[in-house]
Design a protein around this motif. Structure first.
Motif, PDB file in Angstrom:
ATOM      1  N   LEU A 101      -4.498  35.470  15.525  1.00 20.44           N
ATOM      2  CA  LEU A 101      -4.227  36.897  15.805  1.00 20.44           C
ATOM      3  C   LEU A 101      -2.720  37.158  15.706  1.00 20.44           C
ATOM      4  O   LEU A 101      -2.195  38.206  15.081  1.00 20.44           O
ATOM      5  N   ARG A 102      -2.120  36.142  16.071  1.00 17.94           N
ATOM      6  CA  ARG A 102      -0.400  36.202  16.029  1.00 17.94           C
ATOM      7  C   ARG A 102      -0.163  36.437  14.619  1.00 17.94           C
ATOM      8  O   ARG A 102       0.852  37.300  14.139  1.00 17.94           O
ATOM      9  N   ALA A 103      -0.711  35.318  13.684  1.00 17.89           N
ATOM     10  CA  ALA A 103      -0.460  35.381  12.265  1.00 17.89           C
ATOM     11  C   ALA A 103      -0.700  36.665  11.619  1.00 17.89           C
ATOM     12  O   ALA A 103       0.057  37.262  10.843  1.00 17.89           O
ATOM     13  N   GLU A 104      -1.970  37.175  11.936  1.00 15.47           N
ATOM     14  CA  GLU A 104      -2.219  38.357  11.315  1.00 15.47           C
ATOM     15  C   GLU A 104      -1.225  39.720  11.751  1.00 15.47           C
ATOM     16  O   GLU A 104      -0.969  40.409  11.015  1.00 15.47           O
ATOM     17  N   ASN A 105      -0.859  39.494  13.156  1.00 18.97           N
ATOM     18  CA  ASN A 105      -0.007  40.681  13.631  1.00 18.97           C
ATOM     19  C   ASN A 105       1.376  40.458  12.960  1.00 18.97           C
ATOM     20  O   ASN A 105       2.024  41.358  12.683  1.00 18.97           O
ATOM     21  N   ARG A 106       1.829  39.173  12.463  1.00 13.88           N
ATOM     22  CA  ARG A 106       3.167  39.188  12.141  1.00 13.88           C
ATOM     23  C   ARG A 106       2.955  39.709  10.431  1.00 13.88           C
ATOM     24  O   ARG A 106       3.997  40.352  10.090  1.00 13.88           O
TER      25      ARG A 106
ATOM     26  N   LEU B 204      -1.667  50.219  21.825  1.00 13.97           N
ATOM     27  CA  LEU B 204      -1.739  48.990  21.190  1.00 13.97           C
ATOM     28  C   LEU B 204      -2.339  48.791  19.883  1.00 13.97           C
ATOM     29  O   LEU B 204      -3.404  49.545  19.903  1.00 13.97           O
ATOM     30  N   SER B 205      -1.748  48.324  19.041  1.00 11.48           N
ATOM     31  CA  SER B 205      -2.812  48.175  17.583  1.00 11.48           C
ATOM     32  C   SER B 205      -3.735  47.359  18.089  1.00 11.48           C
ATOM     33  O   SER B 205      -3.866  46.525  19.030  1.00 11.48           O
ATOM     34  N   VAL B 206      -4.902  47.296  17.089  1.00  7.24           N
ATOM     35  CA  VAL B 206      -5.977  46.522  17.194  1.00  7.24           C
ATOM     36  C   VAL B 206      -5.764  45.289  17.609  1.00  7.24           C
ATOM     37  O   VAL B 206      -6.262  44.277  18.530  1.00  7.24           O
ATOM     38  N   LEU B 207      -4.607  44.688  16.723  1.00  4.97           N
ATOM     39  CA  LEU B 207      -4.560  43.337  16.587  1.00  4.97           C
ATOM     40  C   LEU B 207      -3.611  42.943  17.957  1.00  4.97           C
ATOM     41  O   LEU B 207      -4.046  41.896  18.369  1.00  4.97           O
ATOM     42  N   ASP B 208      -2.881  43.812  18.596  1.00  5.19           N
ATOM     43  CA  ASP B 208      -1.991  43.491  19.656  1.00  5.19           C
ATOM     44  C   ASP B 208      -3.292  43.495  20.750  1.00  5.19           C
ATOM     45  O   ASP B 208      -2.886  42.656  21.806  1.00  5.19           O
ATOM     46  N   TYR B 209      -4.150  44.511  20.818  1.00  2.00           N
ATOM     47  CA  TYR B 209      -4.988  44.644  21.840  1.00  2.00           C
ATOM     48  C   TYR B 209      -5.906  43.172  21.940  1.00  2.00           C
ATOM     49  O   TYR B 209      -6.052  42.814  23.052  1.00  2.00           O
ATOM     50  N   LYS B 210      -6.322  42.718  20.841  1.00  2.00           N
ATOM     51  CA  LYS B 210      -7.459  41.691  20.600  1.00  2.00           C
ATOM     52  C   LYS B 210      -6.307  40.485  21.038  1.00  2.00           C
ATOM     53  O   LYS B 210      -6.935  39.696  22.040  1.00  2.00           O
ATOM     54  N   LYS B 211      -5.006  40.457  20.809  1.00  2.00           N
ATOM     55  CA  LYS B 211      -4.070  39.258  21.378  1.00  2.00           C
ATOM     56  C   LYS B 211      -4.076  39.249  22.888  1.00  2.00           C
ATOM     57  O   LYS B 211      -4.132  38.203  23.498  1.00  2.00           O
TER      58      LYS B 211
END
Length: 386
Positions: free
Chosen positions: A340-345, A207-214
């Motif tokens: 986090l979803r917005a950052e991931n997008r 998982l990317s860091v953002l995915d992991y945090k999400k």
């Protein structure tokens, strides 16, 4: 790693096939105490008090260590094994291996302070195998009021709870949470020395860091949702019980009407030729007895209901405040997850516009440059200290 513990291997009473005996003198022994002596130190006083209270000799404990050793509930001690990297990237005779040794040494020196309920009696940093690694053996103990069993006794679960690690279910237990916290402690020391923790040993896709945090935030939200549902159920139960009191109030009103109007609570007109004495015995005294019984029952139920009502109101108030706090926590986590979803997008949009390879190359270069600078700084400090 979590080990079953082999004290003779750890202190090199015997050498396994993967050990180089010529390098064993380089090992670091932080402590190597006899476990029985540690049990005497921790539990003898509590054992003496426990035995003094027993009236039956079959309930007395002669040797607490032997009781635990042959029992099924607890292990006499536990062991963890901490290692950074493997023989390919932190071989014991390499520069990174020496750096890993310093990091493990720093980690070990803070272990006892972080874990006051884990009595370490054997700890060895091995440098005579392929990769530096640390064995830590400890006895978990907890102090209680002594109402059931010893005042001080062996308990891994309760020892970790006392240190703030409360499990939720079997896969997310006190032990699992504590292990994760210790890994994070080691990772923090690694980061100060310019080494980044690469998460391995899981069956999940990377998982990317953002995915992991999400993902972690979604887990937290799921837990909070469950807690909210439980509190709402408790709230409904309290509301139903309070409604029962209101029903009871209506019942009292009906009783009041019954006393005023029902024939069984009225005195009839005296029959002709009946003496006052006979009238009293036949009508007045039975009616007074009925009233006394009714009043006695009403008083008992009233005081019981009043006490329950006050306790329910206090409980209800606590539940309301707790429910409000959980709702706020849930709202905060939801906002964080949305961010986090917005950052991931945005992150995925960058990959789409510039291409996966270009983004991966940029990330790899940035990581390597950061690690290189941190490693150079670390080695400079290391040489200065030497």
């Amino acid at each position: 790693m979590v080990g079953k513990g082999s004290l003779r291997h750890n202190n090199r009473t015997f050498h396994a096939g993967n050990v180089d005996p010529e390098r064993s003198h380089q090992n670091i022994a932080y402590c190597d105490e006899n476990i029985r002596d540690v049990y005497h130190e921790l539990f003898d006083e509590a054992l003496e008090k426990y035995n003094a209270k027993q009236t039956r000799t079959d309930r007395m404990i002669d040797d607490y260590y032997e009781k635990i050793r042959f029992g099924k509930q607890e292990k006499p001690f536990h062991e963890i094994i901490m290692q950074i990297g493997d023989w390919e990237n932190t071989a014991v005779d390499s520069d990174t291996g020496k750096l890993a040794t310093d990091i493990l040494d720093e980690y070990m020196k803070g272990f006892a302070e972080r874990n006051p309920n884990l009595r370490v009696f054997s700890a060895h940093l091995h440098l005579d195998e392929a990769t530096p690694h640390l064995h830590i053996d400890f006895v978990p103990f907890i102090e209680t009021d002594g109402k059931r069993g010893l005042e001080t006794r062996v308990s891994l679960k309760q020892a970790l709870k006392a240190q703030g690690f409360v499990g939720v279910h079997k896969k997310d237990s006190e032990w699992a949470r504590w292990i994760q916290a210790e890994k994070e402690q080691l990772a923090a020391i690694m980061e100060r020395h310019g080494i980044e923790w690469e998460h391995k040993g899981t069956h999940e896709k990377h998982l990317s860091v953002l995915d992991y945090k999400k993902q972690e935030r979604e887990k937290d939200i799921a837990v909070l949702d469950n807690q909210l549902a439980e509190k709402k159920d408790e709230f409904r139960v309290m509301a139903d019980r309070i409604e029962n009191f209101e029903n009871g109030e209506r019942a009292l009103q009906n009783l009041d009407e019954s006393i005023m109007n029902e024939p069984e609570y009225q005195l009839p007109e005296p029959p002709a030729m009946m003496s006052a004495r006979s009238y009293k015995a036949k009508f007045v005294e039975p009616l007074v007895a009925r009233f006394k019984s009714l009043i006695s029952t009403l008083f008992a139920r009233y005081f019981k209901a009043l006490d329950s009502y006050h306790r329910l109101n206090i409980t209800n108030g606590n539940l309301y405040r707790e429910n409000e706090k959980l709702s706020k926590d849930n709202e905060k986590l939801s906002r964080e997850n949305e961010n986090l979803r917005a950052e991931n997008r945005d992150y995925k949009l960058l990959r789409k516009v510039f291409g996966h390879k270009q983004i991966d190359d940029l990330l790899d270069r940035a990581k390597l440059e950061k690690q290189s600078k941190q490693r150079e700084k670390c080695f400079r400090n290391y040489k200065d200290e030497r």
